[in-house]
Design an enzyme around this catalytic site. Sequence first.
Site, PDB file in Angstrom:
ATOM      1  N   GLU A  16       0.825  -1.219   0.000  1.00 47.93           N
ATOM      2  CA  GLU A  16       0.000   0.000   0.000  1.00 47.93           C
ATOM      3  C   GLU A  16       0.859   1.268   0.000  1.00 47.93           C
ATOM      4  OE1 GLU A  16      -2.716  -0.645   3.329  1.00 47.93           O
ATOM      5  OE2 GLU A  16      -4.052  -1.800   2.034  1.00 47.93           O
ATOM      6  N   ASP A  73      -8.371  -9.050   4.297  1.00 46.62           N
ATOM      7  CA  ASP A  73      -8.086  -7.895   5.165  1.00 46.62           C
ATOM      8  C   ASP A  73      -9.126  -7.754   6.278  1.00 46.62           C
ATOM      9  OD1 ASP A  73      -7.007  -5.619   6.167  1.00 46.62           O
ATOM     10  OD2 ASP A  73      -7.385  -4.350   4.426  1.00 46.62           O
ATOM     11  N   GLU A  94      -1.909 -12.063  12.894  1.00 47.05           N
ATOM     12  CA  GLU A  94      -2.322 -10.697  13.229  1.00 47.05           C
ATOM     13  C   GLU A  94      -3.851 -10.603  13.251  1.00 47.05           C
ATOM     14  OE1 GLU A  94      -0.082  -7.367  11.373  1.00 47.05           O
ATOM     15  OE2 GLU A  94      -2.035  -6.497  10.916  1.00 47.05           O
ATOM     16  N   GLU A  99     -12.331  -2.012  12.342  1.00 48.81           N
ATOM     17  CA  GLU A  99     -12.417  -1.327  11.053  1.00 48.81           C
ATOM     18  C   GLU A  99     -13.582  -1.826  10.203  1.00 48.81           C
ATOM     19  OE1 GLU A  99      -8.815  -1.538   8.767  1.00 48.81           O
ATOM     20  OE2 GLU A  99      -9.687  -0.492   7.047  1.00 48.81           O
ATOM     21  N   GLU A 137     -22.474 -10.224  11.267  1.00 48.97           N
ATOM     22  CA  GLU A 137     -22.308 -10.909   9.985  1.00 48.97           C
ATOM     23  C   GLU A 137     -23.643 -10.988   9.238  1.00 48.97           C
ATOM     24  OE1 GLU A 137     -21.501 -15.150  10.221  1.00 48.97           O
ATOM     25  OE2 GLU A 137     -20.273 -15.051   8.406  1.00 48.97           O
TER      26      GLU A 137
HETATM   27  C1  GCU Z   1      -6.087  -1.998   5.970  1.00 51.85           C
HETATM   28  C2  GCU Z   1      -6.395  -0.641   6.542  1.00 51.85           C
HETATM   29  C3  GCU Z   1      -5.231   0.286   6.446  1.00 51.85           C
HETATM   30  C4  GCU Z   1      -3.991  -0.377   7.027  1.00 51.85           C
HETATM   31  C5  GCU Z   1      -3.744  -1.709   6.368  1.00 51.85           C
HETATM   32  C6  GCU Z   1      -2.611  -2.491   6.992  1.00 51.85           C
HETATM   33  O1  GCU Z   1      -5.976  -1.948   4.583  1.00 51.85           O
HETATM   34  O2  GCU Z   1      -7.507  -0.101   5.860  1.00 51.85           O
HETATM   35  O3  GCU Z   1      -5.548   1.471   7.138  1.00 51.85           O
HETATM   36  O4  GCU Z   1      -2.873   0.428   6.868  1.00 51.85           O
HETATM   37  O5  GCU Z   1      -4.890  -2.502   6.488  1.00 51.85           O
HETATM   38  O6  GCU Z   1      -2.905  -3.427   7.738  1.00 51.85           O
HETATM   39  O7  GCU Z   1      -1.448  -2.208   6.745  1.00 51.85           O
END
Ligand code: GCU
Length: 608
Positions: free
Chosen positions: A241, A320, A342, A348, A443
């Site tokens: 990302e 995710d 993790e 979220e 859910e």
């Molecule tokens: C998700 C989340 C991000 C975070 C990423 C990660 O995509 O939306 O905010 O940075 O996970 O775990 O690195």
Amino acid sequence: MSIHPAWLPPCAFLAGRRVLVDSDHPLADTVREEVIRAGGILTPHADLTFTAGPAGDAFTLTGDRVAADGPRGMIYGLFELARGGAAGRHEPSFERRMIDHWDNVDVHPVMGQVERGYSGGSIFWKDGVLRGDLGRVRDYARLLAAAGINAVTINNVNVHAAEARLLTDRRDEVVTLAREFRHFGIVTHLSINFAAPVILGDLPTADPLDPHVRQWWATIANSLCEDISDFGGFLVKADSEGQPGPFTYGRSHAEGANMLAAALAPHGGVVHWRAFVYNHRQDWRDRTTDRARAAYDHFAPLDGLFADNVIVQVKHGPIDFQTREPLSPVLTAMPSTRLAVELQVTQEYTGQQKHVCYLAPMWKEVLDSVHGDLTAVSNVGDDRYWTGHPLAQANLYAAGRLAWNPDPTAVLDEWMTLTFPEAPSELRTVLHRIMDRSWLTYEKYTAPLGIGFMVRPGHHYGPDVDGYEYTPWGTYHFADRDGVGVDRTSATGTAFAAQYPHSRYESTATCPDELLLFFHHVPYTHVLHSGSTVIQHIYDTHFDGVTEVESMLAAWQEASSLVDPDLHARVASRLDEQLRSATEWRDQMNTYFYRKSGIPDTHGRRIH
Ligand code: GCU
């Protein structure tokens, strides 16, 4: 307004007790402080004695003794007694139990101060500097110790400019926080930016095989571990990302991780290297690229190539932190690599601490199948209830305690005992009614049959069925007029199902209903193992989910005289929002799938 004590008022059972803490380790002083604070008496002629061996977190309780394997076990034994724990041996099933903070020093323009944080600002930093009064951090360390946590990473995995400097000229802040955590046996780790040699060190490259880069990291690690003698190590989000990583230099993730591991090895530190690596700029038209495959495709071939002090940190599911995912296949595919699983305590994708969603039943399924380190993303902020929704505290408690007690309902019970020590049994009954099955309720109104990501892009709250459908993020449901779901079979799809050592997910005959649409694209009329059709299941669960939230609200009304009025009001207002949101989810989802499929609800309920 005062800060809610969460799950740990003073250890009342110690009042008037005669206690000997027979150890000269600094953590023995922590236990002694607890004894004094609770009105106990420190004396050699004791009826309760704490002793500690050289190492290990386990301990054995007998009527008059806490016999700990190592110093930390004295603290864990103390808190076990506080919750009325049973005599016998208590042993964690994960050696390292770590909470990862996604806190930034500064307020990020899009993400705020705590990335994906739903509980206010950071408890560590305010206005760009470390807080002056760290009393709350000390209380927090105590809370974590009582949940059996022994490690913490203090900053966000996305390491921005100010936070990168925690490694160098802002290191004093890490030293100070490490001191607070150490008081309760918690080791401090730091998220680092892979490009730090360029950003902070004026080197032209961060190539992990470059000798100057390697020397830069070795020098940093040496001085860091001199300043913090028990420093835990680095957490790294690389090539993910937009974060920098070894791919820029044509190097592998093993080469990147091993370089940092070499710098930390002389000091006993470890590298947690995240496996969350995927193409976040994929073309939605391309049906062969499958984000679910990415972590395995990147990491499984590297098994055996990581240094001994590298721990590959793997999100529990392949995508995710969705409401329902299969176990990540990476977790069983790397027998020669140390792994960490993790979890995401911060909600979220599970209601953002506006909805009640007790996640321990989901995590239990995960933890039963994996070993290594347990890591979990924090849900704490400077909110007076710590977690926004007061009942979300139970998730943080469970993230640690499940390593010691694998029964989610028993862990919830423990949390209630510590949080509401005076609670009448009616309150426990109400809380169990609201919380025990709250993940399944969530859910029902959000994510049917393993389909995820139908959330509003960006902030990820509330329904938006097609919000991610034509984006580069790799999170699609492929609903059309005939059917829905992602074909991840080997026969006709992306072959993600073949990343598992068994063939359970390949066929609709053996794929469990709750993951059907994760692995298969099926017609709306497909008949589930439950006997219902896919479309009818979608309608039924969405109507049921809202009804269940209505019952939660009604149950909480019954508790109005049983808890502090302010806490009652906070939970009540969040439940109102949960009901509004669940209704919105129900109506958008049912309407969307009715319009796509044209198939009416067999019960003739209102669909718009
Ligand atoms: C998700 C989340 C991000 C975070 C990423 C990660 O995509 O939306 O905010 O940075 O996970 O775990 O690195």
